[in-house]
Write an enzyme that holds these catalytic residues in place. Sequence first.
Site, PDB file in Angstrom:
ATOM      1  N   ILE A   1     -11.552  -2.137 -18.257  1.00 27.99           N
ATOM      2  CA  ILE A   1     -11.343  -3.058 -17.135  1.00 27.99           C
ATOM      3  C   ILE A   1     -10.877  -4.390 -17.726  1.00 27.99           C
ATOM      4  CG2 ILE A   1     -12.455  -4.252 -15.201  1.00 27.99           C
ATOM      5  CD1 ILE A   1     -12.198  -1.139 -14.930  1.00 27.99           C
TER       6      ILE A   1
ATOM      7  N   PHE B   1       0.827  -1.221   0.000  1.00 26.29           N
ATOM      8  CA  PHE B   1       0.000   0.000   0.000  1.00 26.29           C
ATOM      9  C   PHE B   1       0.856   1.264   0.000  1.00 26.29           C
ATOM     10  CE2 PHE B   1      -1.872  -3.410   2.625  1.00 26.29           C
ATOM     11  CZ  PHE B   1      -2.786  -3.873   1.688  1.00 26.29           C
TER      12      PHE B   1
ATOM     13  N   GLU C   1      -5.824   2.897  -6.305  1.00 31.04           N
ATOM     14  CA  GLU C   1      -6.088   3.959  -5.339  1.00 31.04           C
ATOM     15  C   GLU C   1      -7.560   4.384  -5.281  1.00 31.04           C
ATOM     16  OE1 GLU C   1      -2.671   4.992  -4.453  1.00 31.04           O
ATOM     17  OE2 GLU C   1      -1.980   3.827  -6.165  1.00 31.04           O
TER      18      GLU C   1
END
Lengths: 177, 750
Positions: B639, B250, B715
């Site tokens: 996607i 992260f 994000e």
Amino acid sequence: MSPSAADASASVGAIPIRITINGESHALQVEPWTTLLDLLRLHLDLTGTKKGCDHGQCGACTVLVDGKRINSCLTLAVMKDGSEVTTIEGLAQNGDLHPVQAAFVEYDAFQCGYCTPGQICSAVGLINEGHAQSREEIRELMSGNICRCGAYVNIVDAVEHAMAHRRQSPRNPEARS
Amino acid sequence: MLNAEHTQGAHVGAPRSRVDGRLKVTGAARYAAEFPADSLLHGVIVSSAVTRGKIKRIHTGDAKAQPGVVEVFTHENRPSTAWFDYKYRDETAPPGSPFRPLYDDEIQFSGQAIALVVAETFEAARAAAMLVRVEYTPADHATNLDLQLDEAYVPPKKRNGIKPPPKPRGDAEAAFAAAPVKLQNEYRVAIEHHNPMEPHATTVVWKGGGKLTIHDKTQGSQNSQSYVTNVFGLSADDVEVISPFVGGAFGSGLRPQHQLFLAVMAALQLERSVRVELTRDQTFTLGYRPCTIQQVSLAANRDGKLQSVMHNATAGTSRFEDYQEVVVNWSGLLYDSPNASFDYRLAKLDTYTPSDMRAPGATLGVFALEAAMDELSCELGMDPIELRLRNYADRDENDDKAFTSKELRACYRQGAERFGWSRRSSKPRSMREGRELIGMGMASGVWEAMMQKTAARATLTADGKLEIACATADIGTGTYTILAQIAADALGLPLERVSVKLGDSSLPKSPVEGGSWTAASAGSAVQAACDSVKQALLTAARGLEGSPLANVDLDRIVLRDGRAEVAAHSSAGLAIEDIMRGAGKQKLEAEESAAPSKTAMLTHVGYTHSAVFAEVRVDEELGVVRVTRIVNAVAAGKIINPKTARSQILGGVVMGIGMALEEETLVDHHLGRFMNHNLAEYHVPVNADIHDIDVLFVEEHDEMVSPIGVKGLGEIGIVGTAAAIANAIHHATGKRMRDLPITIDKIIGA
Ligand code: FES
Ligand code: FES
């Protein structure tokens, strides 16, 4: 036995134990302060069991001892003399994934995969316990296993699926009398 | 289902299980601390007990005398390393002087690594580490941002890759004064730590002759490699970093962390393999999301049209580096306002340097903006979505550029419909069930759709198998899988015939994995490399004697099911294996790189958008909040894998719920120390905290943002989530929560 296990056996105060791990019996000399988690990861190279906190706060180290899920970081190896331990490496049989493992892949119940062995062992333990009947209960009873990647929704789907599969399946893969 | 997989174009856009899934569910995937090495030594770090000052004396004798202990490294006996700051500056470093472990007797922050105990076993090193005694000369410290605000400054040197605040537009102050509806509020977000489940660790395998293979927890194998070669004066040929699996990061794996330095130092000095793992509490001595205090002022006409937007932020940084992130800029591009001004400052604290954490800056700035927009909608008596539509920005006024695409309107519409927004009563405290107040809130999200120059290699072998290689990392993001999908489609192969190698510094060049740019960047590079292989393959196919494809135009030949065929009729064609054999090729290989289009970026800028909807239930007596439903509608271009893409958003939302309600690194300012440095006291969401999360991707076609039309997803899922929840809590309770996390005491106390 790995060289480091041999080293461990050489040191002062080591205690002999016999422990069955994934069906294989081991006669080991372990220091009284060695946790079950470190025994698995460091001395037996069974690194599938993860260390996330070493304090019983995350569940990454969950393994099954005599069919019950426990935090292996909170357990000294010497306490489990005579026990049967199942780790993530011992769940698949002859190359076939355990239904919970398969459901985790199918439902994308992980991302980084680091909490995953603990989640899966915990889910197998949960199913053995037979307490969880609803999604709500799965959530509650899987809350000892943190997933920082946030795969919870998919974990619940996977566990629910595996639970239903188990009920339907005539040959119950978990059944140990 | 399998048949569909065997046709061209079958994989991109289809939900696919992770190609690395089996390794992860069987425990076979090895993470940094899990690589074996012969006669491996274990290093345990000793951390400073004071926040600032000097080490007067450090006593290592007792530790060294313990059985199994090989060496104790401190600033007094460490081997020499590079002299200049720039040698320690990795590709993501902010301006300043990077922290150097064991450099001298100076303590700069609480928990600073001050010694490394190396022993034959982990247990021996851990026990001996407790015997290192340290005498300190403590000095005064400052860790409270509130007390340092007067000293805040505009960072003199900009951090590479971080846009400074935009220039002011119009006269924001005057427009604010003149507008009929306005508000001015302060928003706060606490320090947060990444807390990936895998604590930071490095295993250095000593290969003899000064050669090292390093398994590091990193988002950038090549970033770690160049850090090691620069700091220790080694040649790149002697240092390979191999990190195929990363247990979450992260952002915490962007910068090389001090366990890498310490493990390499010990391995070089002792000429043995060494592993250093941080304990969970030691991971709190790494970077974190900085405590940030923001002021947002909004002013609008009665019809809701914004007249003035002012956004100021002050964030903590370390004494030795000016960490910067993009906090306030979002307020200049999400909505259209003729007058706007921005300010972003830093204040020095005696802590380690903050670091990028999932959607760095945006989570903070967008929280403040979107909470303020909700307040404005209440002031105006206007639906929050309507207010946003009235101020919809069709152009990025910050950079004066057009958007490559922006389907945020579709996010609002489809998200609202899926959520059932129309069932929301407009008044706060108007929905209730038993003792629970029910609230519904929404917020927008935005993140820059970046692309970075990245290279990839495609190797097609005589057996018709394809290997893809790129140095980038898959930290759980699904990179292995989407790259396999792109490659399989490019060469018309079943997914099982494609393998992907990542996380190895010897592979084609990639920047660190981060900023949500990896799918667009590595994906485009893989596409380009596969296209080159395809060209070579088809050329070879046409050149074979008696080839059924001999006189067929290249663009009429398709690759599908492992064969090259004439587009119209599938009987005329050749299997890939036959082409390779006929042409006498063992392999066809191409390395290509992809980079953002410089010309497109002169006039356009790419952003990912989202609309987040939250339903909360608040127990009125206990102040307990449950987030019972989230709908996150995302516009992120193409996607590639709806399954792993959804997981990215789910993960972002879960961390957003943590940010809204739970996550807070508490500082004892008297001691200058983080108090809750463990997972029992630093609360992250657990399974019971998470209820329904629904993710939807709206159609968004974008041929400009990246060659493969992808914007990235790592994000965007967290951005806006905390604001949607805070807004829902207001709707439920009538209480405005401007200080994250919104813990029970704040709800009860308000
Ligand atoms: S490692 Fe055992 S609970 Fe975290
Ligand atoms: S999959 Fe990464 S922590 Fe659960």
